[in-house]
Design a protein around this motif. Structure first.
Motif, PDB file in Angstrom:
ATOM      1  N   HIS A   1       0.817  -1.221   0.000  1.00 42.48           N
ATOM      2  CA  HIS A   1       0.000   0.000   0.000  1.00 42.48           C
ATOM      3  C   HIS A   1       0.848   1.268   0.000  1.00 42.48           C
ATOM      4  O   HIS A   1       0.415   2.304  -0.511  1.00 42.48           O
ATOM      5  CB  HIS A   1      -0.924   0.019   1.220  1.00 42.48           C
ATOM      6  N   PHE A   2       2.041   1.195   0.561  1.00 41.86           N
ATOM      7  CA  PHE A   2       2.937   2.361   0.655  1.00 41.86           C
ATOM      8  C   PHE A   2       4.337   1.887   0.297  1.00 41.86           C
ATOM      9  O   PHE A   2       4.873   0.990   0.943  1.00 41.86           O
ATOM     10  CB  PHE A   2       2.927   2.934   2.078  1.00 41.86           C
ATOM     11  N   SER A   3       4.923   2.490  -0.730  1.00 38.51           N
ATOM     12  CA  SER A   3       6.210   1.984  -1.214  1.00 38.51           C
ATOM     13  C   SER A   3       7.347   2.211  -0.219  1.00 38.51           C
ATOM     14  O   SER A   3       8.311   1.453  -0.209  1.00 38.51           O
ATOM     15  CB  SER A   3       6.549   2.591  -2.574  1.00 38.51           C
ATOM     16  N   THR A   4       7.236   3.223   0.627  1.00 38.97           N
ATOM     17  CA  THR A   4       8.270   3.498   1.629  1.00 38.97           C
ATOM     18  C   THR A   4       7.602   3.939   2.935  1.00 38.97           C
ATOM     19  O   THR A   4       6.430   4.311   2.957  1.00 38.97           O
ATOM     20  CB  THR A   4       9.211   4.637   1.173  1.00 38.97           C
ATOM     21  N   GLN A   5       8.375   3.941   3.994  1.00 39.08           N
ATOM     22  CA  GLN A   5       7.862   4.426   5.271  1.00 39.08           C
ATOM     23  C   GLN A   5       7.544   5.918   5.170  1.00 39.08           C
ATOM     24  O   GLN A   5       6.553   6.387   5.734  1.00 39.08           O
ATOM     25  CB  GLN A   5       8.857   4.168   6.399  1.00 39.08           C
ATOM     26  N   ASP A   6       8.370   6.667   4.435  1.00 43.10           N
ATOM     27  CA  ASP A   6       8.097   8.102   4.250  1.00 43.10           C
ATOM     28  C   ASP A   6       6.751   8.316   3.560  1.00 43.10           C
ATOM     29  O   ASP A   6       6.007   9.229   3.916  1.00 43.10           O
ATOM     30  CB  ASP A   6       9.204   8.770   3.425  1.00 43.10           C
ATOM     31  N   GLU A   7       6.438   7.480   2.577  1.00 38.97           N
ATOM     32  CA  GLU A   7       5.141   7.606   1.899  1.00 38.97           C
ATOM     33  C   GLU A   7       3.995   7.357   2.883  1.00 38.97           C
ATOM     34  O   GLU A   7       2.972   8.052   2.849  1.00 38.97           O
ATOM     35  CB  GLU A   7       5.041   6.627   0.728  1.00 38.97           C
ATOM     36  N   LEU A   8       4.174   6.403   3.767  1.00 36.20           N
ATOM     37  CA  LEU A   8       3.159   6.135   4.792  1.00 36.20           C
ATOM     38  C   LEU A   8       2.994   7.349   5.706  1.00 36.20           C
ATOM     39  O   LEU A   8       1.869   7.784   5.976  1.00 36.20           O
ATOM     40  CB  LEU A   8       3.532   4.896   5.609  1.00 36.20           C
ATOM     41  N   VAL A   9       4.095   7.912   6.165  1.00 33.21           N
ATOM     42  CA  VAL A   9       4.031   9.083   7.058  1.00 33.21           C
ATOM     43  C   VAL A   9       3.361  10.251   6.339  1.00 33.21           C
ATOM     44  O   VAL A   9       2.498  10.928   6.902  1.00 33.21           O
ATOM     45  CB  VAL A   9       5.432   9.478   7.574  1.00 33.21           C
ATOM     46  N   ILE A  10       3.738  10.495   5.096  1.00 39.46           N
ATOM     47  CA  ILE A  10       3.128  11.578   4.317  1.00 39.46           C
ATOM     48  C   ILE A  10       1.627  11.345   4.176  1.00 39.46           C
ATOM     49  O   ILE A  10       0.825  12.266   4.346  1.00 39.46           O
ATOM     50  CB  ILE A  10       3.815  11.715   2.937  1.00 39.46           C
ATOM     51  N   THR A  11       1.229  10.123   3.892  1.00 41.27           N
ATOM     52  CA  THR A  11      -0.193   9.802   3.738  1.00 41.27           C
ATOM     53  C   THR A  11      -0.944  10.049   5.037  1.00 41.27           C
ATOM     54  O   THR A  11      -2.055  10.581   5.026  1.00 41.27           O
ATOM     55  CB  THR A  11      -0.366   8.341   3.271  1.00 41.27           C
ATOM     56  N   VAL A  12      -0.341   9.685   6.157  1.00 40.74           N
ATOM     57  CA  VAL A  12      -0.972   9.914   7.461  1.00 40.74           C
ATOM     58  C   VAL A  12      -1.126  11.413   7.725  1.00 40.74           C
ATOM     59  O   VAL A  12      -2.189  11.871   8.156  1.00 40.74           O
ATOM     60  CB  VAL A  12      -0.165   9.224   8.585  1.00 40.74           C
ATOM     61  N   ILE A  13      -0.088  12.176   7.439  1.00 42.54           N
ATOM     62  CA  ILE A  13      -0.166  13.632   7.637  1.00 42.54           C
ATOM     63  C   ILE A  13      -1.222  14.226   6.712  1.00 42.54           C
ATOM     64  O   ILE A  13      -1.995  15.097   7.120  1.00 42.54           O
ATOM     65  CB  ILE A  13       1.211  14.295   7.418  1.00 42.54           C
ATOM     66  N   GLU A  14      -1.276  13.756   5.482  1.00 46.74           N
ATOM     67  CA  GLU A  14      -2.299  14.247   4.544  1.00 46.74           C
ATOM     68  C   GLU A  14      -3.705  13.922   5.038  1.00 46.74           C
ATOM     69  O   GLU A  14      -4.607  14.736   4.925  1.00 46.74           O
ATOM     70  CB  GLU A  14      -2.072  13.655   3.150  1.00 46.74           C
ATOM     71  N   GLU A  15      -3.894  12.732   5.595  1.00 46.05           N
ATOM     72  CA  GLU A  15      -5.207  12.342   6.130  1.00 46.05           C
ATOM     73  C   GLU A  15      -5.601  13.252   7.294  1.00 46.05           C
ATOM     74  O   GLU A  15      -6.717  13.752   7.350  1.00 46.05           O
ATOM     75  CB  GLU A  15      -5.184  10.873   6.582  1.00 46.05           C
ATOM     76  N   PHE A  16      -4.669  13.473   8.195  1.00 43.01           N
ATOM     77  CA  PHE A  16      -4.888  14.386   9.316  1.00 43.01           C
ATOM     78  C   PHE A  16      -5.261  15.774   8.788  1.00 43.01           C
ATOM     79  O   PHE A  16      -6.245  16.373   9.206  1.00 43.01           O
ATOM     80  CB  PHE A  16      -3.615  14.436  10.176  1.00 43.01           C
ATOM     81  N   GLY A  17      -4.490  16.267   7.835  1.00 43.38           N
ATOM     82  CA  GLY A  17      -4.735  17.589   7.267  1.00 43.38           C
ATOM     83  C   GLY A  17      -6.061  17.690   6.547  1.00 43.38           C
ATOM     84  O   GLY A  17      -6.799  18.664   6.709  1.00 43.38           O
ATOM     85  N   THR A  18      -6.393  16.674   5.772  1.00 43.63           N
ATOM     86  CA  THR A  18      -7.648  16.674   5.021  1.00 43.63           C
ATOM     87  C   THR A  18      -8.845  16.777   5.952  1.00 43.63           C
ATOM     88  O   THR A  18      -9.774  17.543   5.698  1.00 43.63           O
ATOM     89  CB  THR A  18      -7.752  15.395   4.159  1.00 43.63           C
ATOM     90  N   ARG A  19      -8.818  16.039   7.033  1.00 45.26           N
ATOM     91  CA  ARG A  19      -9.954  16.054   7.963  1.00 45.26           C
ATOM     92  C   ARG A  19     -10.125  17.430   8.617  1.00 45.26           C
ATOM     93  O   ARG A  19     -11.242  17.924   8.748  1.00 45.26           O
ATOM     94  CB  ARG A  19      -9.782  14.981   9.034  1.00 45.26           C
ATOM     95  N   ILE A  20      -9.020  18.031   9.023  1.00 42.69           N
ATOM     96  CA  ILE A  20      -9.122  19.346   9.667  1.00 42.69           C
ATOM     97  C   ILE A  20      -9.490  20.421   8.648  1.00 42.69           C
ATOM     98  O   ILE A  20     -10.369  21.247   8.894  1.00 42.69           O
ATOM     99  CB  ILE A  20      -7.804  19.690  10.398  1.00 42.69           C
ATOM    100  N   ILE A  21      -8.839  20.401   7.505  1.00 46.60           N
ATOM    101  CA  ILE A  21      -9.096  21.422   6.481  1.00 46.60           C
ATOM    102  C   ILE A  21     -10.531  21.339   5.979  1.00 46.60           C
ATOM    103  O   ILE A  21     -11.171  22.368   5.746  1.00 46.60           O
ATOM    104  CB  ILE A  21      -8.065  21.288   5.335  1.00 46.60           C
ATOM    105  N   GLN A  22     -11.067  20.146   5.846  1.00 48.25           N
ATOM    106  CA  GLN A  22     -12.458  19.988   5.400  1.00 48.25           C
ATOM    107  C   GLN A  22     -13.410  20.683   6.372  1.00 48.25           C
ATOM    108  O   GLN A  22     -14.336  21.376   5.963  1.00 48.25           O
ATOM    109  CB  GLN A  22     -12.802  18.504   5.269  1.00 48.25           C
ATOM    110  N   ARG A  23     -13.173  20.523   7.671  1.00 50.22           N
ATOM    111  CA  ARG A  23     -14.006  21.199   8.674  1.00 50.22           C
ATOM    112  C   ARG A  23     -13.901  22.715   8.547  1.00 50.22           C
ATOM    113  O   ARG A  23     -14.896  23.426   8.603  1.00 50.22           O
ATOM    114  CB  ARG A  23     -13.567  20.806  10.080  1.00 50.22           C
TER     115      ARG A  23
END
Length: 195
Positions: free
Chosen positions: A52-74
């Motif tokens: 699902h994530f080619s590197t650990q950095d990609e996983l961390v970036i995806t997690v930060i993006e998910e966090f950001g998306t939820r807050i920004i949407q609100r």
């Protein structure tokens, strides 16, 4: 038909991995958490992480993006409904409360993370700042708050939040510092801005 089920399962697994990563990063730190830890907590093989994530950095970036998306949407919804600056700031802090353990580790460890991860964090903070600035500019035009540079409003707000989060062991050693102090922080910030 089976391909559709497989695709749905893959989407669900990816979402599950993101949720587990948010929890693991919040509990153990972003730097200290290994992909093997996330796989174990998620109940999947270690190889599943990398399908699902080619590197650990990609996983961390995806997690930060998910966090950001939820807050920004609100915040976007609040700005779209012509909410007050107080309501936008309240929406921001309520979103942070939902992710407080993860966000705490993110702001403490940010400078130690790879540049690509830091850039994702900066983009999210810029978008949050933009939404807050829309509400602030409206209230400056209406005369309900003092005119001042927008960046000072955002930096004052985020500085208060980050100070309390990074010193949560002093302010709220047994619970959420943002839950405990959110009303106080909101009122203090608004008092600084009032005419």
């Amino acid at each position: 038909m089976s391909e559709t089920k497989r695709q749905k399962q893959k989407i669900l697994t990816r979402k599950h991995l993101i949720e587990i990563a948010i929890k693991q990063f919040g509990e153990n730190g972003i730097i200290a958490t290994r992909t093997a830890d996330i796989a174990r907590a998620a109940g999947v093989s270690h190889g599943t992480i990398f399908s699902h994530f080619s590197t650990q950095d990609e996983l961390v970036i995806t997690v930060i993006e998910e966090f950001g998306t939820r807050i920004i949407q609100r915040l976007h919804e609040l700005v779209d409904t012509n909410s007050s600056l107080f309501e936008v700031l309240q929406g921001h802090i309520n979103g942070l409360i939902e992710f407080e353990p993860f966000y705490t580790k993110l702001i403490i460890e940010r400078r130690l993370l790879p540049e690509s991860v830091c850039n994702t964090y900066i983009m999210i903070q810029s978008t949050i700042s933009f939404h807050i600035s829309i509400a602030a500019e409206k209230e400056m035009e209406q005369g309900t708050i003092r005119k001042m540079p927008i960046h000072l409003i955002y930096n004052t707000w985020i500085g208060l939040i980050h100070y309390y989060i990074t010193n949560s062991d002093l302010f709220s050693p047994n619970g959420s510092v943002l839950k405990q102090y959110s009303n106080e922080l909101l009122q203090h910030c608004m008092n600084l801005l009032k005419k």
